[in-house]
Design a protein around this motif. Structure first.
Motif, mmCIF file in Angstrom:
data_model
loop_
_atom_site.group_PDB
_atom_site.id
_atom_site.type_symbol
_atom_site.label_atom_id
_atom_site.label_comp_id
_atom_site.label_asym_id
_atom_site.label_seq_id
_atom_site.Cartn_x
_atom_site.Cartn_y
_atom_site.Cartn_z
ATOM 1 N N PHE A 61 0.875 -1.173 0.000
ATOM 2 C CA PHE A 61 0.000 0.000 0.000
ATOM 3 C C PHE A 61 0.914 1.225 0.000
ATOM 4 O O PHE A 61 1.549 1.536 1.015
ATOM 5 N N LEU A 62 0.978 1.904 -1.146
ATOM 6 C CA LEU A 62 2.061 2.840 -1.377
ATOM 7 C C LEU A 62 1.583 4.278 -1.574
ATOM 8 O O LEU A 62 0.611 4.531 -2.285
ATOM 9 N N GLY A 63 2.341 5.197 -0.959
ATOM 10 C CA GLY A 63 2.303 6.606 -1.304
ATOM 11 C C GLY A 63 3.728 6.967 -1.699
ATOM 12 O O GLY A 63 4.550 7.292 -0.837
ATOM 13 N N VAL A 108 -0.069 -4.224 -5.758
ATOM 14 C CA VAL A 108 0.138 -2.853 -5.285
ATOM 15 C C VAL A 108 -1.216 -2.170 -5.162
ATOM 16 O O VAL A 108 -2.164 -2.490 -5.877
ATOM 17 N N ALA A 109 -1.274 -1.230 -4.225
ATOM 18 C CA ALA A 109 -2.517 -0.493 -3.976
ATOM 19 C C ALA A 109 -2.158 0.892 -3.465
ATOM 20 O O ALA A 109 -1.031 1.125 -3.003
ATOM 21 N N PRO A 110 -3.071 1.851 -3.549
ATOM 22 C CA PRO A 110 -2.777 3.186 -3.013
ATOM 23 C C PRO A 110 -2.664 3.156 -1.487
ATOM 24 O O PRO A 110 -3.162 2.249 -0.816
ATOM 25 N N TYR A 111 -1.999 4.166 -0.958
ATOM 26 C CA TYR A 111 -1.775 4.303 0.484
ATOM 27 C C TYR A 111 -3.112 4.276 1.224
ATOM 28 O O TYR A 111 -4.108 4.835 0.754
ATOM 29 N N ASN A 112 -3.129 3.650 2.415
ATOM 30 C CA ASN A 112 -4.416 3.384 3.055
ATOM 31 C C ASN A 112 -4.458 3.678 4.550
ATOM 32 O O ASN A 112 -5.278 3.078 5.269
ATOM 33 N N THR A 113 -3.608 4.566 5.051
ATOM 34 C CA THR A 113 -3.640 4.813 6.490
ATOM 35 C C THR A 113 -3.166 6.230 6.809
ATOM 36 O O THR A 113 -2.841 7.019 5.910
ATOM 37 N N PHE A 114 -3.111 6.565 8.090
ATOM 38 C CA PHE A 114 -2.516 7.811 8.564
ATOM 39 C C PHE A 114 -2.310 7.680 10.069
ATOM 40 O O PHE A 114 -2.866 6.791 10.725
ATOM 41 N N TYR A 115 -1.438 8.526 10.592
ATOM 42 C CA TYR A 115 -1.284 8.661 12.046
ATOM 43 C C TYR A 115 -1.053 10.133 12.339
ATOM 44 O O TYR A 115 -0.833 10.936 11.415
ATOM 45 N N ALA A 116 -1.114 10.517 13.589
ATOM 46 C CA ALA A 116 -1.201 11.941 13.946
ATOM 47 C C ALA A 116 -0.047 12.770 13.395
ATOM 48 O O ALA A 116 -0.240 13.908 12.974
ATOM 49 N N GLN A 117 1.167 12.214 13.358
ATOM 50 C CA GLN A 117 2.336 13.001 12.941
ATOM 51 C C GLN A 117 2.712 12.783 11.474
ATOM 52 O O GLN A 117 3.766 13.242 11.038
ATOM 53 N N LEU A 118 1.883 12.085 10.710
ATOM 54 C CA LEU A 118 2.287 11.683 9.361
ATOM 55 C C LEU A 118 2.638 12.876 8.476
ATOM 56 O O LEU A 118 3.695 12.901 7.840
ATOM 57 N N GLU A 119 1.775 13.880 8.383
ATOM 58 C CA GLU A 119 2.048 15.010 7.489
ATOM 59 C C GLU A 119 3.281 15.784 7.939
ATOM 60 O O GLU A 119 4.062 16.266 7.108
ATOM 61 N N GLU A 120 3.479 15.914 9.243
ATOM 62 C CA GLU A 120 4.692 16.556 9.755
ATOM 63 C C GLU A 120 5.924 15.765 9.341
ATOM 64 O O GLU A 120 6.933 16.331 8.883
#
Length: 561
Positions: free
Chosen positions: A394-396, A412-424
């Motif tokens: 699962f890729l970005g 392969v597949a598009p990215y599928n998650t997040f966590y609080a500090q990911l964008e930082e």
């Protein structure tokens, strides 16, 4: 009388301890035959002159490289992007490649990786590792199931062994490497080639000084012949032979020091520098945080990288405060869930099976190798996948995924998650959420010329098996609990990579079905005891699924204290 044996002493490190930069050898090798020049400087020296003539301020574009090497433009772009990913500093992505860095990059394509030792139970390995291709007789020696059976790191080259192998390669080829950086001057014999301090700095692509506090100091300032020079009054060029003698002397000293250190370790209770923080995770059944992880001796942290190794049937959580250095290696983990929620430059996943691995934001490169039935979720600049089977990614990713070696049934597949500090973390590492090339894999050959196990004499190459796109109906979001930090206005609250419409449509359809089922259950007009029976049946089916899928263990693991 019996003489008492003296206690083994810890070897004293040389004043200047040269170490190889591991990144070019671990993440910078490409199995493209037209990039491999085994004749030393005979081809690369005239190629350097040709590239310099066609360069702008000493830098060349992918099109110029493709023309000079007569290779496809895609391969030239791949070479320049790969070089950029292993340079010590971040280059301007629009400025092309420095010719001298590029020539050194092409030179080390002759490097062959250190082989793992033979497995003592090869018959048992053959019973469980399927042989479905002509290459499996060679690649099975590296299969993840072998690593399970061995239950030991001794069958994988240690970090110290790999470093010694890289140093030996540099020692053997340093005369050619320096000759490619040198400039000709009037004179005869040994005095006809000289090196300026500027050219000498390019050696920093391959070597570095290992002592603490040396970061940020120019390589030339550590030498007796360029020290104390400044840009306004640079030191005079030095004969290439003098530079070669100095570098070779320090490589020899480093090899001798490493050998003495290994001998001292065998003869006494000295700490094993290859043992890392991951060894403290073995057989743990709860997520690890900086407050709960026992810290091993500090010598283990001088390698500027962290390890998560040997995890079996457990969940491990590592955040920024738990990671030492700028890279992580996840090795030999099985039937587990590994969370690396940190901004890093490099990440390696090797020899894992039946495991989900979440890698935070990786600013340079990810390499996944010899894995079986793993799910890798990562936001990264680039990823290389080699010799894997039945894995889902699962890729970005900002660059095309590179697929090579003996692969089977990859998805392969598009990215599928997040966590609080990911964008930082993505901002810190330069991973761009608006560019995701997850579905544009670049497929190379099955045979890796840098690995003699998968490159036996007489075996011809063939294109590797590519990866299929995951069926949108099978795509699901992966939830990462927010264990250790509270919400803030800057927290990431959703997946920063936009989902392709076909996957978004599938998600909406699933949510709609779920909503309809929930509404139907709420509207069901039955007696109260029947509602309780229905709720009990649903809970039992869910519990059965948790146990059957193995997810029940993860729930227990993630309860923490």
């Amino acid at each position: 009388m019996l003489e008492e044996k003296p206690e083994p002493s810890t070897p004293t490190a040389p004043a200047l301890l040269i170490r190889p930069r591991r990144e070019p050898f671990e993440y910078g090798l490409l199995p493209i035959s037209k990039l491999i020049f085994s004749d030393g400087t005979l081809t690369l020296a005239p190629l350097k002159e040709k590239l310099l003539q066609n360069s702008t301020d000493g830098r060349v574009s992918a099109s110029k490289l493709a023309e000079a090497l007569q290779i496809p433009h895609d391969y030239a772009c791949l070479a320049i992007d790969t070089l950029a990913s292993v340079l010590p500093a971040d280059p301007d992505p629009n400025a092309g490649a420095d010719v001298h860095d590029l020539i050194l990059f092409l030179y080390i394509q002759t490097y062959k990786r250190l082989l793992p030792r033979a497995h003592k139970d090869s018959a048992a390995v053959a019973d469980v590792w399927p042989s479905t291709s002509a290459f499996d007789g060679y690649l099975s020696a590296l299969s993840p199931l072998q690593l399970v059976r061995s239950n030991s790191r001794r069958f994988i080259p240690s970090q110290a062994d790999e470093e010694a192998h890289q140093l030996s390669y540099l020692q053997k080829h340093m005369a050619n490497i320096i000759a490619l950086l040198a400039e000709p001057v009037e004179g005869e014999g040994d005095e006809s080639l000289v090196l300026t301090s500027e050219r000498f700095e390019h050696l920093g692509f391959l070597i570095q000084f290992g002592e603490k506090g040396s970061e940020g100091i120019p390589l030339s300032q550590r030498t007796p012949f360029f020290a104390n020079s400044d840009p306004d009054m640079p030191a005079a060029p030095v004969p290439a032979t003098q530079v070669h003698d100095w570098v070779s002397q320090h490589i020899t000293a480093a090899l001798e020091h490493n050998a003495e250190k290994a001998m001292a370790k065998e003869n006494g209770p000295a700490a094993d520098l290859d043992v890392t923080m991951a060894d403290a995770f073995l057989n743990q059944t709860r997520p690890q945080s900086s407050s709960s992880t026992p810290m091993l001796n500090n010598a283990a942290y001088t390698r500027s990288q962290s390890f998560v190794e040997g995890i079996s049937k457990a969940s491990v959580v590592k955040q920024t405060c738990d990671i030492k250095g700028h890279s992580v290696k996840v090795l030999n983990c099985h039937d587990s869930v590994i969370y690396i929620l940190a901004p890093l430059k490099y990440a390696t996943v090797y020899g894992c099976s039946d495991t989900t691995i979440v890698l935070g934001a990786i600013g340079k490169a990810v390499r996944v190798e010899h894995c079986e039935r793993v799910q890798v979720i990562t936001a990264a600049k680039r990823i290389c996948i080699a010799n894997c089977r039945e894995c889902i990614f699962f890729l970005g990713v900002n660059q095309q995924p590179l697929i090579l070696g003996d692969n089977h049934k990859l998805q392969v597949a598009p990215y599928n998650t997040f966590y609080a500090q990911l964008e930082e973390h993505m901002s810190q590492t330069g991973v761009v959420p608006t560019v995701n090339r997850w579905n544009e894999p670049l497929v190379l050959g099955m045979v890796d010329p840098h690995d003699s196990l998968s490159h036996p004499a007489g075996v011809s190459d063939a294109q590797a098996e590519s990866a299929a796109r995951l069926d949108p109906d099978l795509f699901t979001n992966f939830l990462i609990p927010n264990w250790y930090s509270g919400e803030s206005p800057q927290s990431t609250k959703y997946n920063p990579f936009p989902l392709p419409e076909i996957y978004m449509s599938s998600q909406r359809k699933k949510y709609s079905v779920l909503s309809d089922v929930q509404q139907a259950l709420r509207d069901l007009e039955v007696e109260e005891n029947k509602k309780r029976e229905l709720a009990c049946a649903l809970h039992m089916h869910f519990k059965d699924w948790l146990y059957a899928s193995g997810n029940i263990r993860q729930l227990y693991c993630l309860q923490g204290d």
